[in-house]
Design an enzyme around this catalytic site. Structure first.
Site, PDB file in Angstrom:
ATOM      1  N   ARG A 162      31.416  -9.144  -2.050  1.00  0.00           N
ATOM      2  CA  ARG A 162      32.612  -9.927  -1.673  1.00  0.00           C
ATOM      3  C   ARG A 162      33.723  -9.910  -2.407  1.00  0.00           C
ATOM      4  NH1 ARG A 162      28.003 -13.449  -1.112  1.00  0.00           N
ATOM      5  NH2 ARG A 162      27.524 -13.762   0.867  1.00  0.00           N
TER       6      ARG A 162
ATOM      7  N   CYS B 136      29.327  -1.883  -9.154  1.00  0.00           N
ATOM      8  CA  CYS B 136      29.380  -3.186  -8.546  1.00  0.00           C
ATOM      9  C   CYS B 136      29.873  -4.110  -9.526  1.00  0.00           C
ATOM     10  CB  CYS B 136      28.366  -3.595  -7.421  1.00  0.00           C
ATOM     11  SG  CYS B 136      29.005  -4.528  -5.968  1.00  0.00           S
TER      12      CYS B 136
ATOM     13  N   ILE C 119       0.287 -13.558  11.491  1.00  0.00           N
ATOM     14  CA  ILE C 119       0.602 -14.096  12.875  1.00  0.00           C
ATOM     15  C   ILE C 119       1.857 -13.415  13.278  1.00  0.00           C
ATOM     16  CG2 ILE C 119       1.564 -16.299  13.884  1.00  0.00           C
ATOM     17  CD1 ILE C 119      -0.383 -17.865  12.525  1.00  0.00           C
TER      18      ILE C 119
ATOM     19  N   LYS D 132     -15.842  -1.282   3.625  1.00  0.00           N
ATOM     20  CA  LYS D 132     -15.829  -2.238   4.659  1.00  0.00           C
ATOM     21  C   LYS D 132     -14.345  -2.900   4.808  1.00  0.00           C
ATOM     22  CE  LYS D 132     -19.471  -3.891   5.538  1.00  0.00           C
ATOM     23  NZ  LYS D 132     -20.475  -3.248   6.413  1.00  0.00           N
TER      24      LYS D 132
ATOM     25  N   HIS E  71      27.988   1.470  -4.388  1.00  0.00           N
ATOM     26  CA  HIS E  71      26.556   1.718  -4.856  1.00  0.00           C
ATOM     27  C   HIS E  71      26.260   3.061  -4.704  1.00  0.00           C
ATOM     28  CE1 HIS E  71      25.376  -2.423  -5.684  1.00  0.00           C
ATOM     29  NE2 HIS E  71      26.192  -3.115  -4.874  1.00  0.00           N
TER      30      HIS E  71
ATOM     31  N   GLU F  96       7.577   2.308  11.470  1.00  0.00           N
ATOM     32  CA  GLU F  96       6.664   1.497  10.641  1.00  0.00           C
ATOM     33  C   GLU F  96       6.633   0.008  11.004  1.00  0.00           C
ATOM     34  OE1 GLU F  96       7.903   1.779   6.207  1.00  0.00           O
ATOM     35  OE2 GLU F  96       6.320   0.157   5.955  1.00  0.00           O
TER      36      GLU F  96
ATOM     37  N   GLU G 276      23.827   4.619  -6.140  1.00  0.00           N
ATOM     38  CA  GLU G 276      22.319   4.990  -5.963  1.00  0.00           C
ATOM     39  C   GLU G 276      21.745   4.966  -4.726  1.00  0.00           C
ATOM     40  OE1 GLU G 276      24.124   2.100  -6.959  1.00  0.00           O
ATOM     41  OE2 GLU G 276      22.744   0.138  -6.213  1.00  0.00           O
TER      42      GLU G 276
ATOM     43  N   LEU H 225       0.843  -1.245   0.077  1.00  0.00           N
ATOM     44  CA  LEU H 225       0.119  -0.165   0.027  1.00  0.00           C
ATOM     45  C   LEU H 225       0.881   1.176  -0.119  1.00  0.00           C
ATOM     46  CD1 LEU H 225      -3.130  -0.575   2.412  1.00  0.00           C
ATOM     47  CD2 LEU H 225      -2.990  -0.350   0.020  1.00  0.00           C
TER      48      LEU H 225
HETATM   49  N1  GLN Z   1      28.596 -10.544  -7.067  1.00  0.00           N
HETATM   50  C1  GLN Z   1      29.673  -9.492  -6.795  1.00  0.00           C
HETATM   51  C2  GLN Z   1      30.655  -9.435  -5.479  1.00  0.00           C
HETATM   52  O1  GLN Z   1      30.179 -10.225  -4.373  1.00  0.00           O
HETATM   53  C3  GLN Z   1      29.004  -8.198  -6.953  1.00  0.00           C
HETATM   54  C4  GLN Z   1      28.043  -7.950  -5.813  1.00  0.00           C
HETATM   55  C5  GLN Z   1      27.259  -6.685  -6.239  1.00  0.00           C
HETATM   56  O2  GLN Z   1      27.085  -6.351  -7.497  1.00  0.00           O
HETATM   57  N2  GLN Z   1      26.526  -6.021  -5.221  1.00  0.00           N
HETATM   58  O3  GLN Z   1      31.543  -9.031  -5.231  1.00  0.00           O
END
Ligand code: GLN
Length: 544
Positions: free
Chosen positions: A471, A382, A147, A188, A516, A139, A518, A15
């Site tokens: 990783r 990544c 449950i 309702k 990342h 939230e 973003e 929602l």
């Molecule tokens: N699979 C890759 C790693 O573990 C890239 C991970 C990702 O893109 N977040 O390094």
């Protein structure tokens, strides 16, 4: 005094409870209050890190390295308050903490029960680690009646009782379905959902009713009457075209005003100028660009939630609408190379986002080769950086056997598992048989940019900090060969060991990053890499 606002959901899931919470946070901020947003998730996983993004959507990573629910992304995008480890908890985490304490003997022989031990742990989570906030918005995931959510509802009921109405407010988000045959919105399900909530001892103070149509005043009064809520506190949340219009829409319906009225706070006029500007820019673009996202989890767009938002932010900065064309990377694995070309027609840029596992990786490499050879602006994130590095290694650096050890042992481990890295002053070591959960390089790490590089120009500074979740690492031992092949390492960890950004100088815009970006983009401060990338896409769309 810190006031607590508890947000529950009823009738159906999806929602937009997370968005609603984020928006209320933004509106209270616009009235000058300090806010914090938290999420309690009823599922049994200890964190969402090990859950498939196709089931649960994106895993949002915080600066302090927690893998959290994607709603925390909404919270940050709307309020710019950096979320922390202590802002998201699951039933799994609560139980594992309670059980660990039981094993340590902390309960001094008591019989461990849901009430009070589990509920106390939940209450401690809700009220701990605060910084004098005026409001904590909390939230509760899932839908009332599940449950799993019962201990959470019981805990917030107790908090409501302990703190009293002047310090707590319960908002219930529901749906008013439109029945076509009757031509009416139905109240309702909302009444039933509120009954369900009342049966666990919670009387909502406000209702946020999602609807596709306007609701006549009598209907609104009826909801109030049947649900024991003041009619003015029944807020209509009508669908809008764009999520960045939601703050204005909910404000117009009185959401923040009613929250303040509930707490007896004087009504200040919120400053919504930046939301007005954003809504205006999103609705009035000067042009549009189409960006191909070549990935694996393309079936559920929620798995790339922050990415889609960051592209929209890049669009806001460049006054263009960004259309995203989601492409499954496996289409680039066809024998006949020409067969995928039609997918890339009218595409002005390409992005390969994060990903895991070998399936589809050859397709990503092929797509990146196309972007490199055809001067299509390319942004790798990544996994998208790791695949861009493999593409150059194989096509231009003479390393035919280049691969990632994520796919198994290989001749040229250009992408490999670092057995150690340094976080702060602590050396972390991973072993092959370690648990899968929480074994990644997670959270914010610093990075130093090469002066004069595209990365440095885009950021406008030499030292940055970005969030990681992976990783594997690009193997610095291959630096010379990769750079000789035109792929420059323009961002490295301060100790020079971990490549963080690569870019090409012989291409209009080819940047790939190990982190990342973003996750840190906001509509009112779009991330520089997305601004630069969308600008390059805009430039390209002029040329074709
Ligand atoms: N699979 C890759 C790693 O573990 C890239 C991970 C990702 O893109 N977040 O390094």
């Amino acid at each position: 005094m810190t006031r607590f606002i508890f947000i529950t959901g009823g009738v159906v899931s999806s929602l937009g409870k997370g968005l609603g919470s984020a928006v209320l946070g933004a509106l209270l901020q616009a009235r000058g209050y300090k806010v914090r947003l938290r999420k309690l998730d009823p599922y049994l996983n200890v964190d969402p890190g090990t859950m498939s993004p196709t089931q649960h959507g994106e895993v949002f990573v915080t600066d302090d390295g927690a893998e959290t629910d994607l709603d925390l992304g909404h919270y940050e995008r709307f309020t710019a308050v950096h979320t922390r480890k202590t802002d998201n908890v699951t039933t799994g985490r609560i139980y594992s903490d309670v059980l660990a304490r039981e094993r340590r003997g902390d309960y001094l022989g008591a019989t461990i029960q849901v009430i009070p031990h589990v509920t106390d742990a939940i209450k401690a989570f809700v009220t701990n680690d605060l910084d004098d906030e005026d409001f904590v918005l909390c939230e509760i995931g899932g839908t009332v009646g599940d449950i799993e959510s019962l201990p959470f509802l019981e805990a917030i009921r107790q908090l409501g009782n302990e703190m009293g109405r002047e310090q707590t407010c319960f908002i219930h988000v529901t749906l008013l379905p439109f029945i076509k045959a009757a031509g009416e919105l139905k109240t309702k399900p909302t009444q039933h959902s509120v009954k369900e909530l009342q049966s666990v001892g919670i009387q909502p103070d406000m209702l946020l009713c999602r609807t596709e149509h306007e609701l006549p005043k009598e209907q609104r009064d009826k909801i109030g009457l049947f649900c024991n809520v003041r009619p003015e506190a029944v807020i209509l949340a009508e669908d809008v075209r764009n999520i960045y219009e939601v703050p204005l829409a909910y404000h117009a319906q009185g959401l923040d005003g009613q929250v303040c009225a509930h707490f007896g706070l004087e009504s200040k006029t919120p400053d919504l100028t930046s939301w007005q500007e954003i809504a205006h820019n999103v609705s009035n673009p000067e042009g549009e660009v189409t960006i191909a996202i070549v990935g694996k989890y393309t079936s559920l767009q929620d798995s790339y939630k922050s990415l889609g938002e960051a592209l929209t932010h890049g669009g806001i900065a460049n006054r263009v609408k960004v259309n995203v064309k989601w492409l499954d990377s496996e289409i680039f694995e066809a024998e006949d190379k020409s067969s995928y070309l039609h997918h890339l027609q009218n595409v002005s840029a390409m992005l390969v986002p994060g990903g895991f596992g070998q399936r589809g990786s050859e397709g990503k490499i092929e797509a990146i080769r196309f972007a490199r050879e055809h001067d299509v602006p390319y942004f790798g994130i990544c996994f998208g950086m790791q695949m861009a590095v493999l593409e150059t290694a194989r096509s231009l650096a003479g390393l035919a056997g280049a691969s990632s050890t994520e796919f198994g042992p290989c001749d040229e481990p250009v992408i490999g598992l670092m057995t150690e890295w340094v976080a702060g002053n602590e050396v972390k070591t991973r072993k092959d048989d370690d648990d899968k959960g929480g074994t990644m390089r997670l959270g914010a790490y610093p990075c130093t940019l090469t002066p004069g590089s595209l990365a440095e120009t885009v950021y406008g500074q030499e030292h940055i900090e970005e969030r990681h979740r992976h990783r594997y690492e690009v193997n610095i031992a291959y630096r010379e060969k990769l750079e000789a092949a035109g792929l420059k390492m323009s961002g490295l960890s301060p100790d020079g060991v971990l490549p963080e950004i690569v870019e090409r100088e012989d291409h209009p815009w080819f940047v790939a990053v190990q982190f990342h970006p973003e996750l840190k983009s906001k509509p009112f401060s779009p991330h520089p890499l997305f601004v630069g990338f969308v600008a390059a896409a805009r430039e390209k769309s002029r040329l074709v």
